[in-house]
Motif scaffolding. Structure first.
Motif, short mmCIF file in Angstrom:
data_model
loop_
_atom_site.label_atom_id
_atom_site.label_comp_id
_atom_site.label_asym_id
_atom_site.label_seq_id
_atom_site.Cartn_x
_atom_site.Cartn_y
_atom_site.Cartn_z
N ASP A 1 1.99 4.67 2.67
CA ASP A 1 0.54 4.64 2.54
C ASP A 1 -0.18 5.36 3.68
OD1 ASP A 1 0.95 3.06 0.33
OD2 ASP A 1 0.60 1.17 1.39
N GLU B 1 -2.52 8.84 3.23
CA GLU B 1 -3.81 8.58 2.59
C GLU B 1 -4.72 7.77 3.53
OE1 GLU B 1 -6.88 8.50 -0.25
OE2 GLU B 1 -5.11 9.80 0.03
N PHE B 2 -4.11 6.83 4.24
CA PHE B 2 -4.90 6.04 5.18
C PHE B 2 -5.51 6.92 6.26
CE2 PHE B 2 -5.10 3.99 9.31
CZ PHE B 2 -6.09 3.07 9.04
N GLN C 1 -8.63 8.80 4.95
CA GLN C 1 -9.82 7.97 4.78
C GLN C 1 -10.38 7.52 6.13
OE1 GLN C 1 -11.02 8.02 1.93
NE2 GLN C 1 -9.22 8.67 0.78
N ARG D 1 -12.61 2.71 -0.35
CA ARG D 1 -11.17 2.80 -0.64
C ARG D 1 -10.36 1.99 0.36
NH1 ARG D 1 -9.61 8.89 -2.69
NH2 ARG D 1 -11.29 9.10 -4.23
N LEU D 2 -10.75 2.06 1.63
CA LEU D 2 -10.01 1.28 2.64
C LEU D 2 -10.17 -0.21 2.39
CD1 LEU D 2 -10.74 3.33 5.89
CD2 LEU D 2 -8.51 2.98 4.83
N GLU E 1 -10.58 -1.69 -0.54
CA GLU E 1 -9.72 -2.03 -1.68
C GLU E 1 -8.25 -2.07 -1.26
OE1 GLU E 1 -10.77 1.12 -4.29
OE2 GLU E 1 -12.54 0.10 -5.10
N TYR E 2 -7.85 -1.10 -0.44
CA TYR E 2 -6.46 -1.05 0.01
C TYR E 2 -6.10 -2.28 0.84
CZ TYR E 2 -2.29 0.05 2.60
OH TYR E 2 -1.04 -0.02 3.14
N GLU F 1 -5.59 -5.51 -1.13
CA GLU F 1 -4.27 -5.56 -1.76
C GLU F 1 -3.18 -5.86 -0.74
OE1 GLU F 1 -3.38 -2.09 -4.02
OE2 GLU F 1 -5.27 -2.15 -5.15
N LEU F 2 -3.27 -5.22 0.42
CA LEU F 2 -2.25 -5.42 1.46
C LEU F 2 -2.21 -6.88 1.91
CD1 LEU F 2 -0.19 -4.04 3.41
CD2 LEU F 2 -2.09 -3.77 5.02
#
Length: 394
Positions: free
Chosen positions: A157, A160-161, A164, A183-184, A186-187, A190-191
């Motif tokens: 990941d 992409e991290f 952003q 986006r961060l 949302e990520y 989930e994490l």
């Protein structure tokens, strides 16, 4: 307003080298009303540029980090959650206390062998090539690997991290910055949920999930996400630029590079002088006047935005003789590169460890290190101070 200084009028010169502009402002006084580059014509902020006034402002409880005190809610707070950079006591005291239980000096010290191992691996891959972009080959991958391992972010990941997070700290547009924060958020949701389901591991994020104060208090899901957001971004973006700025300063000041090579015990001093001379955070994130006040005799109205100039303060000739000279023998005590007061950077020990390790290892293993053409452009905006690329050879 006639008295607003439009920093955008300086063009690319301000982005490349803002220090002469800050020096000119200091000569006229320690506090000014400015318009940051790229701002709308009706936007302005106060900017504090004197060292003494900056230290006082950083510790002034009347200058609030919490937008709610003046009726504002910010994107990152809405999309991510509340964190240390957007809160005042007693909320800040509570959050910092919970984070400090997990992010301890002992934990940072335990990372020392791993930081060296990662650095050695990166140099093993880089040095046989004879030339490289220092940012891509060392300055970026070291801190991003360390902070992602520390927090438990999967390796797949990280590319992409990075994209952003860079957009958040050096935005190319307000829309792109908003999308990056979204986006961060949302990520990270989930994490954190993955860690809860699988059982928190022994990484820092797992510890933050488990951490409980004596009174049973713990971080809410939104607070966890906010803290992870802050630690991930602040934990690598600043250190990338600290390492890059240190190498750039040494390679453009051959006498200082020679002095360091002659006595590698000066590596700590070289890192501290980089923090003072070209620190990775140009200006602290905004504060807002929670009540009317004065800074150095300048009246600040309730609700006014206040930007505190860290790099401007650290080149104040009233505090540091010949401040524009890069000198690794200098007494740098009192610099504000990591802030001052209750918002002093919680990750400062880790940043120092990584920068010292990277600098020492690079110079020991690349004795003929030199620039390989002009560096890339300086990052946009007034928050982060760093280069997009730094071509080197050896």
């Amino acid at each position: 307003m006639d008295d607003v200084i439009d920093l955008g009028e300086y063009g690319d010169a301000f982005r490349t080298d803002p220090h002469p502009v800050y020096a000119g402002l200091r000569e006229r006084g320690p506090v000014h009303r400015i318009r940051p580059p790229g701002s709308t014509p009706d936007y302005w902020s106060w900017l504090v540029v004197g060292h003494e006034e900056v230290r006082a402002a950083l510790a002034d409880p009347r200058l609030s980090k919490d937008g709610r005190r003046i009726g504002m809610v910010f994107n990152d707070e809405q999309l991510i959650g509340r964190h240390l950079l957007g809160t005042d006591p007693p909320e800040h005291t509570r959050l910092r206390g919970l984070v400090s239980r997990a992010f301890t000096m002992r934990r940072v010290e335990r990372l020392r062998p791993r930081v060296q191992e990662i650095t050695d691996g990166l140099l093993d891959a880089m040095l046989p090539l004879g030339r490289a972009d220092l940012v891509e080959s060392l300055a970026y991958p070291l801190p991003i690997t360390v902070i992602c391992e520390l927090l438990g972010v999967p390796e797949m990941d990280r590319a992409e991290f990075r994209k952003q997070s860079t957009e958040v700290v050096a935005p190319t547009s307000p829309e792109n910055s908003y999308d990056a924060v979204l986006r961060l958020g949302e990520y990270l949701t989930e994490l954190i949920e993955d860690k809860r389901r699988s059982g928190p591991g022994d990484d820092l994020l797992g510890d933050l999930i488990r951490t409980t104060a004596e009174d049973g208090d713990r971080l809410s899901p939104a607070e966890l996400r906010g803290m992870a957001f802050l630690l991930l971004i602040a934990g690598h973006e600043t250190t990338v630029n600290l390492i890059t700025n240190a190498v750039h300063a040494l390679l453009t000041h051959p006498d200082q590079l020679a002095a360091l090579r002659a006595d590698m015990s000066l590596v700590d001093s070289a890192v501290e002088e980089t923090l003072r001379h070209e620190g990775p955070v140009a200006n602290a994130t905004f504060r807002y006047a929670a009540e009317p006040l004065e800074i150095a005799g300048t009246p600040i109205a309730q609700g006014d935005p206040v930007m505190i100039g860290l790099t401007a303060a650290d080149r104040d000739e009233a505090r540091y003789p010949d401040p524009h000279r890069f000198d690794i023998h200098r007494d740098t005590r009192g610099h504000v590169a990591f802030g001052h007061g209750i918002h002093f950077c919680v990750g400062a020990p880790l940043a120092r460890l990584e920068a010292r390790t990277a600098l020492r290892s690079l110079l020991e293993r690349a004795p003929a290190l030199t620039l390989d053409g002009p560096p890339g452009e300086w990052l946009p905006g007034m928050l982060i101070r760093g280069l997009r690329s730094l071509p080197v050879r050896w």
